[in-house]
Design an enzyme around this catalytic site. Sequence first.
Site, short mmCIF file in Angstrom:
data_model
loop_
_atom_site.label_atom_id
_atom_site.label_comp_id
_atom_site.label_asym_id
_atom_site.label_seq_id
_atom_site.Cartn_x
_atom_site.Cartn_y
_atom_site.Cartn_z
N LYS A 46 3.86 10.60 8.20
CA LYS A 46 3.19 10.21 9.44
C LYS A 46 3.86 10.74 10.71
CE LYS A 46 0.58 6.23 7.74
NZ LYS A 46 -0.77 6.74 8.01
N ASP B 233 9.74 2.47 1.30
CA ASP B 233 8.64 3.28 1.84
C ASP B 233 8.60 3.08 3.35
OD1 ASP B 233 6.18 4.21 2.74
OD2 ASP B 233 5.03 3.32 1.10
N PHE C 188 0.87 -1.18 0.00
CA PHE C 188 0.00 0.00 0.00
C PHE C 188 0.90 1.23 0.00
CE2 PHE C 188 -2.28 3.54 1.78
CZ PHE C 188 -3.53 3.46 1.19
#
Length: 401
Positions: free
Chosen positions: A251, A222, A135
Amino acid sequence: MNADSLPSDAHLMPTYGRLPVALSHGQGCWVWDTEGRRLLDGLGGIAVNTLGHNHPRLVAALQDQVAKLIHTSNYYRVPLQEQLADKLCELSGLANVFFCNSGLEANEAALKIARKFGHDRGNTSPGVLVFEGAFHGRSIATLSATANPKIQAGFGPLVQGFVRVPLNDIPAVEAALDANPNITAIFLETIQGEGGINPARVEFLQALRRICDARDLLLMLDEVQCGIGRTGKWFAHQWAGIQPDVMPLAKGLGSGVPIGAVVCGPRAAGVLKAGNHGTTFGGNPLAMRAGVVTLAVMQQDNLLANAEAVGATLRAALAEGLAGAAGVVEIRGQGLMLGIELDRPAGALLTQALEAGLLISITADRVVRLLPPLILTHDEARQIAAILVPLIKALLAQPKP
């Protein structure tokens, strides 16, 4: 517990399946809803609230920055950008940084780097190797790199140029690269988050590094969800003793203030030049101040060691409480990024945990995901397990759908 007394959400697009609660304020690893009920935050805003809620040093710094400059423009130097970039390069051993606003934007920039890297070498149709369970975001390009057909449905045609193989399967990687000579980069989450807390194995990451070096490819890791100390090291790939060429972050870097970053090593550092990429809001003084303070507090308060130690306490408490429970497939992850995979859909646990005073997430349909703030204490870790274990056991005691 409900949100009936709040203004109607009738004018909001129905893009989220929201739980019947509205949060009012927080302190540390706890939040309160608008009815005054206290809840233990086992989700941290999905790995965002690194320092928890209402952290005094972060609050003071942001209040000070708001009174000075919130936003200027990237037409001008932003000293806080330079300060945060210096720190990220020091911690990662990489070379330079591009700042943006989110993990999606960081991943988009990484994909642009991969394509430009290929074009610079005469490859007019550069491809990217990606992985099952991935994702990377919900824009058209990152959606195309993502592996979830449910969130891709209705948004075709997808961007071409992605080749997908299983995670932790080096022979599959080698075969795909041999069959697709236009591939210029290998792109993966060091630990898959939305895909179900699936770690790339240490030996797999080390092998990818060797492959990329041998074939002159970019290794793009990532770390949007698993980076910024969540596993007990600054970046999850550091457990494998390697460095990526491109590392998207977001984040937890801003402890709640929107921020994204792409950190590049020498092989990728010079790919993007003036005019190749940009952003209006990215790297604004408020977000940069949040990043600088977040990293400083993490170092001063030794939160990497805390994430590792408290994560071990949480994992041990879950393992002990769920020992012998039929239907628990696996407890996996690292530090304060943990997943409990069950043998059945676990969505009912979202509301049940909320009613029991705990915020969690369910991902990949049957994985309970825990991403609490990195300030979590050993006692709070045990409280999470004490609330969650009986709920999981009760779910597993029901007939399997």
